[in-house]
Structures are given as structure tokens and as C-alpha cells.
Design an enzyme around this catalytic site. Structure first.
Site, mmCIF file in Angstrom:
data_model
loop_
_atom_site.group_PDB
_atom_site.id
_atom_site.type_symbol
_atom_site.label_atom_id
_atom_site.label_comp_id
_atom_site.label_asym_id
_atom_site.label_seq_id
_atom_site.Cartn_x
_atom_site.Cartn_y
_atom_site.Cartn_z
ATOM 1 N N ASP A 49 0.847 -1.197 0.000
ATOM 2 C CA ASP A 49 0.000 0.000 0.000
ATOM 3 C C ASP A 49 0.881 1.247 0.000
ATOM 4 O OD1 ASP A 49 -2.923 1.105 0.751
ATOM 5 O OD2 ASP A 49 -1.398 2.289 1.792
ATOM 6 N N TYR A 54 3.466 9.618 -0.451
ATOM 7 C CA TYR A 54 4.570 9.006 0.296
ATOM 8 C C TYR A 54 5.918 9.170 -0.418
ATOM 9 C CZ TYR A 54 0.528 6.536 2.387
ATOM 10 O OH TYR A 54 -0.678 6.205 2.957
ATOM 11 N N LYS A 79 -2.612 5.968 -4.427
ATOM 12 C CA LYS A 79 -3.709 6.910 -4.134
ATOM 13 C C LYS A 79 -3.438 8.257 -4.784
ATOM 14 C CE LYS A 79 -3.586 4.775 0.465
ATOM 15 N NZ LYS A 79 -2.179 4.585 0.812
ATOM 16 N N HIS A 112 -7.465 9.640 -1.944
ATOM 17 C CA HIS A 112 -6.800 9.587 -0.639
ATOM 18 C C HIS A 112 -7.654 10.237 0.470
ATOM 19 C CE1 HIS A 112 -2.431 9.241 0.976
ATOM 20 N NE2 HIS A 112 -3.273 9.087 1.959
HETATM 21 P P1 NDP Z 1 0.913 1.443 11.778
HETATM 22 O O1 NDP Z 1 -0.248 1.342 12.694
HETATM 23 O O2 NDP Z 1 1.147 0.387 10.765
HETATM 24 O O3 NDP Z 1 2.192 1.604 12.706
HETATM 25 C C1 NDP Z 1 3.486 1.724 12.199
HETATM 26 C C2 NDP Z 1 4.417 1.957 13.405
HETATM 27 O O4 NDP Z 1 4.423 0.797 14.248
HETATM 28 C C3 NDP Z 1 5.843 2.190 12.992
HETATM 29 O O5 NDP Z 1 6.378 3.122 13.901
HETATM 30 C C4 NDP Z 1 6.510 0.830 13.191
HETATM 31 O O6 NDP Z 1 7.874 0.988 13.522
HETATM 32 C C5 NDP Z 1 5.738 0.278 14.371
HETATM 33 N N1 NDP Z 1 5.616 -1.194 14.334
HETATM 34 C C6 NDP Z 1 5.299 -1.958 13.266
HETATM 35 N N2 NDP Z 1 5.253 -3.252 13.608
HETATM 36 C C7 NDP Z 1 5.535 -3.319 14.914
HETATM 37 C C8 NDP Z 1 5.658 -4.400 15.831
HETATM 38 N N3 NDP Z 1 5.442 -5.648 15.441
HETATM 39 N N4 NDP Z 1 5.988 -4.106 17.113
HETATM 40 C C9 NDP Z 1 6.184 -2.837 17.510
HETATM 41 N N5 NDP Z 1 6.084 -1.758 16.695
HETATM 42 C C10 NDP Z 1 5.776 -2.011 15.404
HETATM 43 O O7 NDP Z 1 0.823 2.912 11.112
HETATM 44 P P2 NDP Z 1 0.812 3.489 9.641
HETATM 45 O O8 NDP Z 1 0.383 4.882 9.744
HETATM 46 O O9 NDP Z 1 2.083 3.237 8.949
HETATM 47 O O10 NDP Z 1 -0.364 2.701 8.904
HETATM 48 C C11 NDP Z 1 -0.154 1.557 8.087
HETATM 49 C C12 NDP Z 1 -0.281 1.904 6.626
HETATM 50 O O11 NDP Z 1 -1.575 2.445 6.328
HETATM 51 C C13 NDP Z 1 0.662 3.010 6.149
HETATM 52 O O12 NDP Z 1 2.001 2.611 6.061
HETATM 53 C C14 NDP Z 1 0.009 3.409 4.852
HETATM 54 O O13 NDP Z 1 0.311 2.466 3.834
HETATM 55 C C15 NDP Z 1 -1.457 3.359 5.245
HETATM 56 N N6 NDP Z 1 -1.960 4.692 5.673
HETATM 57 C C16 NDP Z 1 -2.974 5.268 4.938
HETATM 58 C C17 NDP Z 1 -3.478 6.495 5.273
HETATM 59 C C18 NDP Z 1 -4.582 7.077 4.480
HETATM 60 O O14 NDP Z 1 -4.899 8.264 4.687
HETATM 61 N N7 NDP Z 1 -5.191 6.339 3.584
HETATM 62 C C19 NDP Z 1 -2.953 7.271 6.415
HETATM 63 C C20 NDP Z 1 -1.913 6.580 7.157
HETATM 64 C C21 NDP Z 1 -1.477 5.331 6.797
HETATM 65 P P3 NDP Z 1 9.134 0.626 12.544
HETATM 66 O O15 NDP Z 1 8.736 0.958 11.141
HETATM 67 O O16 NDP Z 1 10.205 1.500 13.081
HETATM 68 O O17 NDP Z 1 9.412 -0.841 12.732
#
Ligand code: NDP
Length: 276
Positions: A49, A54, A79, A112
């Protein structure tokens, strides 16, 4: 219930979308994104995604090429960003995304954010892309019920997906229910609450009881609620951890405890120009 990370849900048009994907928001372009996506593909994810916002579509495409996995085996979402909404601008933005990804089609193209006064014309552009075969499915993101109603009243082709912030603290019940009633697949962004949902004491207890991590519990809760989920991580061990959610089941009691955590809080400041 899906049994493996490649298992899919059929969208309303029959296109198969993997239940779990790999999110790349706030992932630095360049080697950080490319390495993370390559790792995700290597450990089995078949759904990525991204978004023009991004600024890492190029690396997503390059990672897929480097993996040598056939294009048709991976589901790619991107998006159109708020500044590119409108009919012509969206068609142009789509071409740029396609070029950056270096692909000849996209699996799912999303609006988006529902910017007031702009999303209906944008939807017409997505319908054209769908009819032309440039995208296999089209959808929306961050649309609330009244905005979905607008689209459904005006559209010729119904959105197949609505991607929204969704985690135990922010369960979007009204939106989710409306999606179910209208055959719009609900998809969770920030399934880990961008980290915030990992420290909740109930989630920690349920994780310990099931011999799983808090992240695995949160992602499994999505699956059992029939919600597509797209966790993001740049950390190899977490990328693997987040993929291992198909070999256990949360009991009805565990699900109910998590359902009770809803605070309808949200993690991001939503773009002001959306005009909610
Ligand atoms: P998430 O809820 O996926 O959280 C990501 C965070 O959690 C990062 O800091 C990561 O750290 C940490 N993390 C991941 N796995 C673990 C684990 N197993 N244990 C502990 N910490 C963990 O947030 P996102 O905002 O990234 O949401 C996911 C996806 O949704 C996005 O990447 C994007 O593709 C989409 N999105 C869409 C939006 C929209 O408006 N349509 C808005 C926001 C997101 P690290 O990377 O350092 O490991």
C-alpha cells in the site's frame, strides 16, 4: 477465515485482494523503502500500500522488480493526493504514479481524502481508469458516511474499498457498518495505532495469554472483523512478526475485550482542506 498471508477477499467486482498488505507511509524513499518492501515480499506479503504522497512509489516498483515475483501475483494500491483532485488532474497524477511504479496497471487506486467539492469529479476519473483497464479496482479513503452516500448517489461504478484509520481505540463503527451494507470492503490504516495501540494493558494481557505479540493480536483482530490490514514496519523482525497472524485465533471473549477499548480517538490531524 484466511489461512495464509496470500489468502484474499473477493471485492464486489470479483477482484481478489490479499487480507494483509504492507504499508509504506512515512518510509524514507531510497534504500529504506526498497529494502523493507523487498523483505516483505521475501517473507510472503503479496500486497503493498503506497500513495503519491509518500514519495516512494518508485522504490515500491523497484522492489517488486528485484524480487522477480510476477507482477500479477502482487496487489499494488496507490492513491491520488488532495492537490491532484479533479478529473483531468487525477488522470495526470495517475500516469505519474504508473510511471514511478513502472507498471502497466494498478490493482487498486484510491481517492486519498474526501476534499469537499472535488471528490465527485475525481471519482469520474477513477471510473474512466477502471473502464480503460488501467486499474483493476477503485476505491476511497477516509470517507465518512455522508461522503460515501454522495459518491453512491452520483457514481456509475461503486467504490470497492474504503481505507480508513482503524484500530481498537478508533473503531469507526458507523463507517464500517455502512461499508458492510454497501459491499464496500473496509480496510484499516494505522492498524497498530501507529504504535499507540501496542501498549494497551488488555492487548498486552491477551497477547501473553495467546503466546503472541501485541502487534499480532491487533492484526488478528482486524482479520476476525473481516477488515483488510496493512501494517507498516522498516524493521525486519517486525515485518516477519506482523506476517504471522494466520496460525491462531482470538476467542470471542478476547474479541469482546478489544471491542470494548473503542475511544473514537484519532492519531493524525486530518488535512484541514477536507472540509468535513
Ligand atoms: P501502523 O499502525 O502500521 O504503525 C506503524 C508503526 O508501528 C511504525 O512506527 C513501526 O515501527 C511500528 N511497528 C510496526 N510493527 C511493529 C511491531 N510488530 N511491534 C512494535 N512496533 C511495530 O501505522 P501506519 O500509519 O504506517 O499505517 C499503516 C499503513 O496504512 C501506512 O504505512 C500506509 O500504507 C497506510 N496509511 C494510509 C493512510 C490514508 O490516509 N489512507 C494514512 C496513514 C497510513 P518501525 O517501522 O520502526 O518498525
Amino acid at each position: 477465515m484466511p489461512k495464509t498471508i496470500t489468502d484474499t477477499v473477493a471485492l464486489s467486482n470479483g477482484v481478489e485482494m490479499p487480507w494483509e498488505g504492507f504499508g509504506v507511509f512515512q518510509m524514507e524513499p531510497g534504500p529504506v523503502t526498497q529494502n523493507a518492501v523487498e523483505k516483505a515480499l521475501k517473507v510472503g506479503y503479496r500486497h503493498v500500500d503506497t500513495a503519491s504522497l509518500y514519495a516512494n512509489e518508485k522504490e515500491v516498483g523497484a522492489a517488486l522488480k528485484a524480487s522477480r515475483i510476477p507482477r500479477k501475483e502482487v496487489f499494488i494500491t496507490t492513491k491520488v493526493w488532495n492537490t491532484d483532485l479533479g478529473y483531468d488532474a487525477t488522470l495526470k497524477a495517475f500516469e505519474i504514479s504508473l510511471q514511478l511504479l513502472d507498471m502497466d496497471y494498478i490493482d487498486l487506486y484510491l481517492v486519498h481524502w474526501p476534499v469537499k467539492g472535488k471528490y465527485l469529479d475525481t471519482w469520474k476519473a477513477l471510473e474512466k481508469l477502471y473502464r480503460d483497464g488501467a486499474v483493476k479496482a477503485i476505491g476511497i479513503s477516509n470517507f465518512m458516511v455522508h461522503q460515501m452516500q454522495d459518491v453512491l448517489e452520483a457514481c456509475e461504478i461503486k467504490p470497492m474499498v474504503n481505507q480508513c484509520e482503524y484500530h481498537p481505540l478508533y473503531q469507526r463503527r458507523e463507517i464500517h457498518q455502512y461499508c458492510i451494507e454497501n459491499q464496500i470492503q473496509f480496510e484499516a490504516w494505522a492498524p497498530l495505532g501507529q504504535g499507540r495501540a501496542l501498549d494497551i494493558s488488555e492487548v498486552l494481557e491477551i497477547a501473553a495469554k495467546n503466546g503472541k505479540s501485541p502487534a499480532q493480536v491487533l492484526l488478528r483482530w482486524d482479520l476476525q472483523n473481516e477488515v483488510v490490514t496493512i501494517p507498516k514496519s522498516i524493521t525486519p523482525a517486525r515485518i516477519i512478526e506482523n506476517s504471522k497472524i494466520f496460525d491462531f485465533e482470538l476467542s470471542g471473549e478476547d474479541m469482546a475485550r478489544i471491542n470494548n477499548l473503542n475511544e473514537e480517538e484519532h492519531t493524525l490531524d486530518y488535512p484541514a482542506d477536507c472540509g468535513y
